[in-house]
Design a protein around this motif. Sequence first.
Motif, PDB file in Angstrom:
ATOM      1  N   THR A 172      -9.069 -18.307 -10.869  1.00  0.00           N
ATOM      2  CA  THR A 172      -9.454 -18.020 -12.245  1.00  0.00           C
ATOM      3  C   THR A 172      -9.243 -16.568 -12.667  1.00  0.00           C
ATOM      4  O   THR A 172      -9.266 -15.648 -11.852  1.00  0.00           O
ATOM      5  N   GLY A 193     -14.637 -14.471 -15.299  1.00  0.00           N
ATOM      6  CA  GLY A 193     -15.838 -14.179 -14.527  1.00  0.00           C
ATOM      7  C   GLY A 193     -15.757 -12.912 -13.697  1.00  0.00           C
ATOM      8  O   GLY A 193     -14.687 -12.355 -13.461  1.00  0.00           O
ATOM      9  N   THR A 216     -24.066 -18.827 -11.734  1.00  0.00           N
ATOM     10  CA  THR A 216     -23.040 -19.116 -12.741  1.00  0.00           C
ATOM     11  C   THR A 216     -21.651 -19.191 -12.141  1.00  0.00           C
ATOM     12  O   THR A 216     -20.786 -19.906 -12.643  1.00  0.00           O
ATOM     13  N   THR A 217     -21.405 -18.464 -11.040  1.00  0.00           N
ATOM     14  CA  THR A 217     -20.084 -18.470 -10.413  1.00  0.00           C
ATOM     15  C   THR A 217     -19.720 -19.856  -9.900  1.00  0.00           C
ATOM     16  O   THR A 217     -18.557 -20.252  -9.917  1.00  0.00           O
ATOM     17  N   GLU A 237     -18.468 -21.930 -13.105  1.00  0.00           N
ATOM     18  CA  GLU A 237     -17.391 -21.433 -13.948  1.00  0.00           C
ATOM     19  C   GLU A 237     -16.074 -22.121 -13.596  1.00  0.00           C
ATOM     20  O   GLU A 237     -15.879 -22.585 -12.475  1.00  0.00           O
ATOM     21  N   TYR A 257     -12.813 -22.178 -11.993  1.00  0.00           N
ATOM     22  CA  TYR A 257     -12.267 -21.303 -10.951  1.00  0.00           C
ATOM     23  C   TYR A 257     -10.894 -21.774 -10.466  1.00  0.00           C
ATOM     24  O   TYR A 257      -9.960 -21.004 -10.382  1.00  0.00           O
ATOM     25  N   ASN A 287     -12.006 -27.173 -14.103  1.00  0.00           N
ATOM     26  CA  ASN A 287     -12.335 -26.496 -12.855  1.00  0.00           C
ATOM     27  C   ASN A 287     -11.767 -27.222 -11.633  1.00  0.00           C
ATOM     28  O   ASN A 287     -12.403 -27.275 -10.589  1.00  0.00           O
ATOM     29  N   TYR A 335     -16.245 -23.335 -23.920  1.00  0.00           N
ATOM     30  CA  TYR A 335     -16.880 -22.427 -22.960  1.00  0.00           C
ATOM     31  C   TYR A 335     -16.269 -21.039 -23.131  1.00  0.00           C
ATOM     32  O   TYR A 335     -15.041 -20.880 -23.113  1.00  0.00           O
ATOM     33  N   ASN A 357     -16.524 -16.662 -22.189  1.00  0.00           N
ATOM     34  CA  ASN A 357     -16.960 -15.685 -21.196  1.00  0.00           C
ATOM     35  C   ASN A 357     -16.608 -14.281 -21.649  1.00  0.00           C
ATOM     36  O   ASN A 357     -15.503 -14.026 -22.134  1.00  0.00           O
ATOM     37  N   CYS A 391     -16.708 -10.353 -20.050  1.00  0.00           N
ATOM     38  CA  CYS A 391     -16.836  -9.672 -18.769  1.00  0.00           C
ATOM     39  C   CYS A 391     -16.458  -8.196 -18.926  1.00  0.00           C
ATOM     40  O   CYS A 391     -15.412  -7.876 -19.512  1.00  0.00           O
ATOM     41  N   GLU A 444     -21.522  -9.732 -17.029  1.00  0.00           N
ATOM     42  CA  GLU A 444     -20.874 -10.965 -17.467  1.00  0.00           C
ATOM     43  C   GLU A 444     -21.848 -11.794 -18.282  1.00  0.00           C
ATOM     44  O   GLU A 444     -23.029 -11.898 -17.937  1.00  0.00           O
ATOM     45  N   ASN A 479     -21.947 -15.724 -20.470  1.00  0.00           N
ATOM     46  CA  ASN A 479     -21.262 -16.979 -20.739  1.00  0.00           C
ATOM     47  C   ASN A 479     -22.058 -17.805 -21.745  1.00  0.00           C
ATOM     48  O   ASN A 479     -23.293 -17.757 -21.746  1.00  0.00           O
TER      49      ASN A 479
END
Length: 268
Positions: free
Chosen positions: A31, A34, A51-52, A55, A57, A83, A130, A132, A134, A147, A149
Amino acid sequence: RYPLVTGVQTCALPIFRLIKKLWVDAGFFRTHIGLESIQPRENMAISLATTTYFEPYFLSGVKLTWQHSDKLAIQLNAFNSFNQFLETNKNKAVGFSVAYVPDTKSALTFSSIFCDESPLGATVHKNRLYSNLCYTYKSKRFVFGFEANYGIQQHTGLNSSTKTAFMYSQLMALKYRFTPKFAVYSREELFSDPNEILTGPVVNANHNLVGLELMGGTIGMEFKPIPNSYFRVESRYIQTHRSESIFYYDGAYRNSRLEFIAALGLWF
């Protein structure tokens, strides 16, 4: 690193320049979204923020990147799924990212993905958006990351399938390096997915479905005997909502968890 052009990724095909400043690459990616990676050596801490885990990825598809200047890049992308590498239905996950790098120490990235992860043949489609944000800052002694989200999904209310559901999460991490070999770090996290947009079914002590809502903190120290290694010791505390006693130990369900972790890493 430039968040969009030379970010953490693995690609099956090389990157091609279509015209000056315009690049296309396709294949399998890690990804660009993030603050954390699933590899601890690329993160401040051993453990991953909640959250990781949820997300996007693992991605496969196509990216089109316009590198306007050394400070600004804009990317359009289309992936098979939110994902995972394989397609889950006939709908693609489409999105964009904007990266701004004002100087050699800091970077700001905003990314957004729109998709429908409903199973193939589903009669009710759950469109998801979604986003994000960062920010990172790195100096000789300090490393700071933030970060945030925010996500929405149609037809996903836990108590009513006709309602639109919302989720949000946030993490903030700071590392201070006393010497090239010794550093301390901390991380704060917040995760709220009350209607299970990303987390899937979570059952509490009463066997009721609940959305995952938690907050937590991590502190630790790092020793690097050589540049391509680390030894870390950390403590992490997580607390969920009082109705979400999902941690089981000592013969009882609880809504908090305390961890102590030690890890050694070495790479070549």
